[in-house]
Motif scaffolding. Sequence first.
Motif, short mmCIF file in Angstrom:
data_model
loop_
_atom_site.label_atom_id
_atom_site.label_comp_id
_atom_site.label_asym_id
_atom_site.label_seq_id
_atom_site.Cartn_x
_atom_site.Cartn_y
_atom_site.Cartn_z
N ASN A 41 -9.18 -5.53 9.58
CA ASN A 41 -9.93 -4.28 9.60
C ASN A 41 -11.07 -4.42 8.59
O ASN A 41 -10.82 -4.47 7.39
N PRO A 42 -12.33 -4.50 9.04
CA PRO A 42 -13.43 -4.78 8.11
C PRO A 42 -13.83 -3.59 7.24
O PRO A 42 -14.63 -3.75 6.31
N TRP A 43 -13.27 -2.40 7.50
CA TRP A 43 -13.66 -1.21 6.74
C TRP A 43 -12.72 -0.93 5.55
O TRP A 43 -12.89 0.04 4.83
N GLY A 44 -11.72 -1.78 5.37
CA GLY A 44 -10.83 -1.61 4.23
C GLY A 44 -9.70 -0.64 4.51
O GLY A 44 -9.61 -0.03 5.58
N PRO A 45 -8.80 -0.47 3.54
CA PRO A 45 -7.63 0.41 3.72
C PRO A 45 -7.99 1.88 3.56
O PRO A 45 -9.10 2.23 3.15
N SER A 46 -7.03 2.72 3.85
CA SER A 46 -7.17 4.16 3.58
C SER A 46 -7.42 4.38 2.09
O SER A 46 -6.79 3.73 1.25
N LYS A 47 -8.32 5.29 1.78
CA LYS A 47 -8.59 5.58 0.37
C LYS A 47 -7.36 6.16 -0.34
O LYS A 47 -7.24 6.08 -1.57
N LYS A 48 -6.47 6.73 0.42
CA LYS A 48 -5.25 7.29 -0.17
C LYS A 48 -4.32 6.18 -0.69
O LYS A 48 -3.48 6.42 -1.56
N VAL A 49 -4.47 4.98 -0.16
CA VAL A 49 -3.59 3.88 -0.53
C VAL A 49 -3.85 3.42 -1.96
O VAL A 49 -2.91 3.23 -2.75
N ALA A 50 -5.11 3.23 -2.30
CA ALA A 50 -5.44 2.75 -3.65
C ALA A 50 -4.92 3.71 -4.72
O ALA A 50 -4.36 3.30 -5.74
N ALA A 51 -5.08 5.01 -4.46
CA ALA A 51 -4.61 6.01 -5.42
C ALA A 51 -3.09 5.98 -5.54
O ALA A 51 -2.53 6.08 -6.65
N ALA A 52 -2.41 5.82 -4.42
CA ALA A 52 -0.95 5.80 -4.43
C ALA A 52 -0.42 4.55 -5.14
O ALA A 52 0.57 4.61 -5.88
N ILE A 53 -1.07 3.43 -4.93
CA ILE A 53 -0.66 2.19 -5.59
C ILE A 53 -0.85 2.29 -7.09
O ILE A 53 0.01 1.88 -7.89
N GLN A 54 -1.99 2.84 -7.50
CA GLN A 54 -2.26 3.01 -8.93
C GLN A 54 -1.18 3.85 -9.61
O GLN A 54 -0.72 3.55 -10.71
N LYS A 55 -0.75 4.85 -8.90
CA LYS A 55 0.28 5.75 -9.42
C LYS A 55 1.63 5.05 -9.56
O LYS A 55 2.44 5.40 -10.43
N GLU A 56 1.86 4.05 -8.72
CA GLU A 56 3.16 3.37 -8.66
C GLU A 56 3.24 2.14 -9.58
O GLU A 56 4.33 1.58 -9.78
N ASN A 58 3.30 1.53 -12.72
CA ASN A 58 4.22 1.52 -13.86
C ASN A 58 5.68 1.38 -13.45
O ASN A 58 6.56 1.25 -14.31
N ALA A 59 5.95 1.41 -12.12
CA ALA A 59 7.34 1.32 -11.65
C ALA A 59 7.67 -0.06 -11.07
O ALA A 59 8.76 -0.26 -10.53
N ILE A 60 6.75 -1.03 -11.20
CA ILE A 60 7.01 -2.32 -10.56
C ILE A 60 8.04 -3.16 -11.31
O ILE A 60 8.40 -4.26 -10.86
N ASN A 61 8.53 -2.66 -12.43
CA ASN A 61 9.66 -3.32 -13.08
C ASN A 61 10.99 -2.98 -12.41
O ASN A 61 12.03 -3.55 -12.74
N ARG A 62 10.97 -2.05 -11.48
CA ARG A 62 12.17 -1.64 -10.75
C ARG A 62 12.19 -2.24 -9.34
O ARG A 62 11.12 -2.48 -8.75
N TYR A 63 13.39 -2.45 -8.80
CA TYR A 63 13.50 -2.95 -7.44
C TYR A 63 12.93 -1.92 -6.46
O TYR A 63 12.99 -0.71 -6.68
N PRO A 64 12.40 -2.42 -5.32
CA PRO A 64 11.85 -1.49 -4.33
C PRO A 64 12.93 -0.77 -3.55
O PRO A 64 14.13 -1.03 -3.73
#
Length: 365
Positions: A41-56, A58-64
């Motif tokens: 997809n040449p237009w990139g991801p949903s703008k909501k995705v970047a914000a959601a990832i940024q928010k998450e 600090n939790a990457i030390n935990r299992y998914p």
Amino acid sequence: MKIRKAVKELDPYVPGRSQDEIAEEFHLKKEDIIKLGSNENPWGPSKKVAAAIQKELNAINRYPESDLFELKKEIANYSCVATDEIIVGGDGADEIIDILAKVFIEPGDEFIVPLPSYMYYEFLFKPYGAVPVYGKWDLDENKLDIDSVLDAITEKTKVIFLCSPNNPTGTLIPQEDIIKVLEATDTVVVVDEAYFEYSKVNNVNLINSYPNVFIMRTMSKVLGLAGMRIGYGLANAEMIEYMHRIKPVFSLTKLSYVAALNTLKDKNYINESIEKGIESREFLFNELSKIKSLNVFKSHSNYILVGIEKTGFKASKLSKELLKKGIIVRDCTSFKGLDEYWIRVSIGTMEENKKFISIINTILK
């Protein structure tokens, strides 16, 4: 080292080249390179995705998440199936293919692939001792030779792959042909719908009637998450339960989970991606069709297969000439079932498409 025979004999898979590789080899700026080789997809991801990832982060030390319940609810809504008819995998749809091999293949079993098609089926199945048997696509008519598939079925056949739209031809398989295959055998028939959104056609309705159908999809195309590696499959609950016995529990990362969940909730983004993708494809088809030396295939996906034999170029040479100008297309020489006179062109933004058309016209003239 005692390497297994199946691995020694495996032909390496040839992926599309990255912008970093091309920039270094041809002394180009990465930002000036136009990537029309990997069906993204040449237009990139949903703008909501970047914000959601940024928010998450600090939790990457935990299992998914392990049961992926919220994500399965969104996929169920998107696909019109029940949550127990869904399996979600990391590494795109490739993990799903690997799980299918682990569940259904014993050494010496056969699987059928009509050529040309997506070669990763073979790459993932052969290490388990599976033997490929080839059907074919009628390139003159740009359609599946359904008899070549039916005639290839034997008692050793365990899986049949039908890619619709097919990669690299862009061809749809009529549902009546899929049903012919399903009714000819009790073996698993995998309908690969990686690009179904661009065709606005799907075969999910078959799940209720045929216990041997498996629909395979990815979030790497319309949904704009190729870098997050998320795939999913749809089938009857019994098949899905067996597949979950094999699937690694934590194969989907926390960030991939968040990206998938928020993309599926962004309906406007999905609809816009589909419509812009179709517009881009039709522009490329119309403009490439004006070049008389090209054999341009009508596509229902986000790429177009182009025969170049009449240009005087082989695919390797034409691809390299385009690379020198900062354009990446796919040299299809490595696709079984195609010779050295085919390239595949993915959709780009309209600005990228116009630049590509200008450059290929200049090269061919």
